[in-house]
Design a protein around this motif. Sequence first.
Motif, PDB file in Angstrom:
ATOM      1  N   ARG A   1      18.696  40.232  80.878  1.00 18.24           N
ATOM      2  CA  ARG A   1      17.654  39.972  79.890  1.00 18.24           C
ATOM      3  C   ARG A   1      18.234  39.586  78.540  1.00 18.24           C
ATOM      4  O   ARG A   1      17.765  38.644  77.898  1.00 18.24           O
ATOM      5  N   GLU A   2      19.276  40.292  78.094  1.00 13.66           N
ATOM      6  CA  GLU A   2      19.801  40.087  76.740  1.00 13.66           C
ATOM      7  C   GLU A   2      20.805  38.952  76.641  1.00 13.66           C
ATOM      8  O   GLU A   2      20.942  38.349  75.579  1.00 13.66           O
ATOM      9  N   GLU A   3      21.527  38.655  77.714  1.00  8.14           N
ATOM     10  CA  GLU A   3      22.597  37.665  77.624  1.00  8.14           C
ATOM     11  C   GLU A   3      22.320  36.371  78.390  1.00  8.14           C
ATOM     12  O   GLU A   3      22.724  35.305  77.949  1.00  8.14           O
ATOM     13  N   VAL A   4      21.660  36.461  79.532  1.00 13.72           N
ATOM     14  CA  VAL A   4      21.479  35.272  80.363  1.00 13.72           C
ATOM     15  C   VAL A   4      20.169  34.572  80.050  1.00 13.72           C
ATOM     16  O   VAL A   4      20.137  33.357  79.858  1.00 13.72           O
ATOM     17  N   PHE A   5      19.065  35.312  79.988  1.00 12.91           N
ATOM     18  CA  PHE A   5      17.752  34.708  79.827  1.00 12.91           C
ATOM     19  C   PHE A   5      17.225  34.755  78.402  1.00 12.91           C
ATOM     20  O   PHE A   5      16.075  34.376  78.170  1.00 12.91           O
ATOM     21  N   ALA A   6      18.008  35.196  77.447  1.00 13.43           N
ATOM     22  CA  ALA A   6      17.557  35.255  76.055  1.00 13.43           C
ATOM     23  C   ALA A   6      17.366  33.841  75.510  1.00 13.43           C
ATOM     24  O   ALA A   6      18.171  32.947  75.758  1.00 13.43           O
ATOM     25  N   GLN A   7      16.288  33.635  74.770  1.00 14.14           N
ATOM     26  CA  GLN A   7      15.953  32.306  74.271  1.00 14.14           C
ATOM     27  C   GLN A   7      17.040  31.720  73.364  1.00 14.14           C
ATOM     28  O   GLN A   7      17.296  30.526  73.402  1.00 14.14           O
ATOM     29  N   ASP A   8      17.680  32.550  72.558  1.00  9.52           N
ATOM     30  CA  ASP A   8      18.676  32.034  71.629  1.00  9.52           C
ATOM     31  C   ASP A   8      20.012  31.731  72.307  1.00  9.52           C
ATOM     32  O   ASP A   8      20.885  31.136  71.695  1.00  9.52           O
ATOM     33  N   LYS A   9      20.175  32.093  73.575  1.00  8.99           N
ATOM     34  CA  LYS A   9      21.440  31.857  74.268  1.00  8.99           C
ATOM     35  C   LYS A   9      21.318  30.858  75.414  1.00  8.99           C
ATOM     36  O   LYS A   9      22.285  30.603  76.113  1.00  8.99           O
ATOM     37  N   ILE A  10      20.133  30.279  75.597  1.00 11.58           N
ATOM     38  CA  ILE A  10      19.914  29.345  76.705  1.00 11.58           C
ATOM     39  C   ILE A  10      20.808  28.115  76.571  1.00 11.58           C
ATOM     40  O   ILE A  10      21.385  27.653  77.555  1.00 11.58           O
ATOM     41  N   GLY A  11      20.963  27.583  75.376  1.00  6.62           N
ATOM     42  CA  GLY A  11      21.784  26.382  75.190  1.00  6.62           C
ATOM     43  C   GLY A  11      23.229  26.582  75.613  1.00  6.62           C
ATOM     44  O   GLY A  11      23.813  25.761  76.327  1.00  6.62           O
ATOM     45  N   GLY A  12      23.821  27.683  75.185  1.00  3.90           N
ATOM     46  CA  GLY A  12      25.199  27.966  75.564  1.00  3.90           C
ATOM     47  C   GLY A  12      25.345  28.239  77.048  1.00  3.90           C
ATOM     48  O   GLY A  12      26.319  27.823  77.683  1.00  3.90           O
ATOM     49  N   ASN A  13      24.364  28.930  77.629  1.00  5.48           N
ATOM     50  CA  ASN A  13      24.414  29.218  79.057  1.00  5.48           C
ATOM     51  C   ASN A  13      24.301  27.935  79.877  1.00  5.48           C
ATOM     52  O   ASN A  13      24.986  27.772  80.885  1.00  5.48           O
ATOM     53  N   LEU A  14      23.443  27.004  79.454  1.00  5.84           N
ATOM     54  CA  LEU A  14      23.343  25.733  80.159  1.00  5.84           C
ATOM     55  C   LEU A  14      24.626  24.924  80.024  1.00  5.84           C
ATOM     56  O   LEU A  14      25.037  24.233  80.960  1.00  5.84           O
ATOM     57  N   SER A  15      25.266  25.003  78.881  1.00  3.11           N
ATOM     58  CA  SER A  15      26.534  24.315  78.682  1.00  3.11           C
ATOM     59  C   SER A  15      27.610  24.868  79.622  1.00  3.11           C
ATOM     60  O   SER A  15      28.363  24.105  80.243  1.00  3.11           O
ATOM     61  N   LEU A  16      27.673  26.192  79.741  1.00  2.40           N
ATOM     62  CA  LEU A  16      28.621  26.802  80.677  1.00  2.40           C
ATOM     63  C   LEU A  16      28.304  26.428  82.111  1.00  2.40           C
ATOM     64  O   LEU A  16      29.209  26.111  82.900  1.00  2.40           O
ATOM     65  N   LEU A  17      27.047  26.437  82.475  1.00  7.97           N
ATOM     66  CA  LEU A  17      26.638  26.077  83.828  1.00  7.97           C
ATOM     67  C   LEU A  17      26.993  24.625  84.137  1.00  7.97           C
ATOM     68  O   LEU A  17      27.469  24.313  85.236  1.00  7.97           O
ATOM     69  N   THR A  18      26.804  23.729  83.175  1.00 10.95           N
ATOM     70  CA  THR A  18      27.164  22.329  83.370  1.00 10.95           C
ATOM     71  C   THR A  18      28.672  22.184  83.564  1.00 10.95           C
ATOM     72  O   THR A  18      29.121  21.452  84.448  1.00 10.95           O
ATOM     73  N   GLY A  19      29.462  22.875  82.758  1.00 11.37           N
ATOM     74  CA  GLY A  19      30.913  22.805  82.887  1.00 11.37           C
ATOM     75  C   GLY A  19      31.405  23.326  84.226  1.00 11.37           C
ATOM     76  O   GLY A  19      32.258  22.696  84.881  1.00 11.37           O
ATOM     77  N   VAL A  20      30.870  24.445  84.681  1.00 11.09           N
ATOM     78  CA  VAL A  20      31.270  25.010  85.976  1.00 11.09           C
ATOM     79  C   VAL A  20      30.841  24.071  87.105  1.00 11.09           C
ATOM     80  O   VAL A  20      31.597  23.839  88.057  1.00 11.09           O
ATOM     81  N   GLY A  21      29.649  23.499  86.988  1.00 11.33           N
ATOM     82  CA  GLY A  21      29.171  22.563  88.003  1.00 11.33           C
ATOM     83  C   GLY A  21      30.034  21.321  88.097  1.00 11.33           C
ATOM     84  O   GLY A  21      30.352  20.834  89.194  1.00 11.33           O
ATOM     85  N   MET A  22      30.455  20.783  86.947  1.00 13.60           N
ATOM     86  CA  MET A  22      31.338  19.610  86.944  1.00 13.60           C
ATOM     87  C   MET A  22      32.705  19.956  87.529  1.00 13.60           C
ATOM     88  O   MET A  22      33.303  19.153  88.250  1.00 13.60           O
TER      89      MET A  22
END
Length: 77
Positions: free
Chosen positions: A38-59
Amino acid sequence: MARRNAPPNSGPAYIPQSQSQRRTLADPNETAFRRFLREEVFAQDKIGGNLSLLTGVGMFVGGILAVRTWGSLMVPA
């Protein structure tokens, strides 16, 4: 050149927030894993960074799969 002063009303950076300021409305029986999600993965203020990490891992994984699949085509004969 170093920054001379902090932004107004920022307070000292070395003093942590009090427990009451960090507390949000949550279930008291919530597990540590659910609180982390709730606090680190799905928090609204951290979505941008989490998507960036997900994109990097996916690439990264996609690149490994591409080289393993078509690696022989990439080497000159």
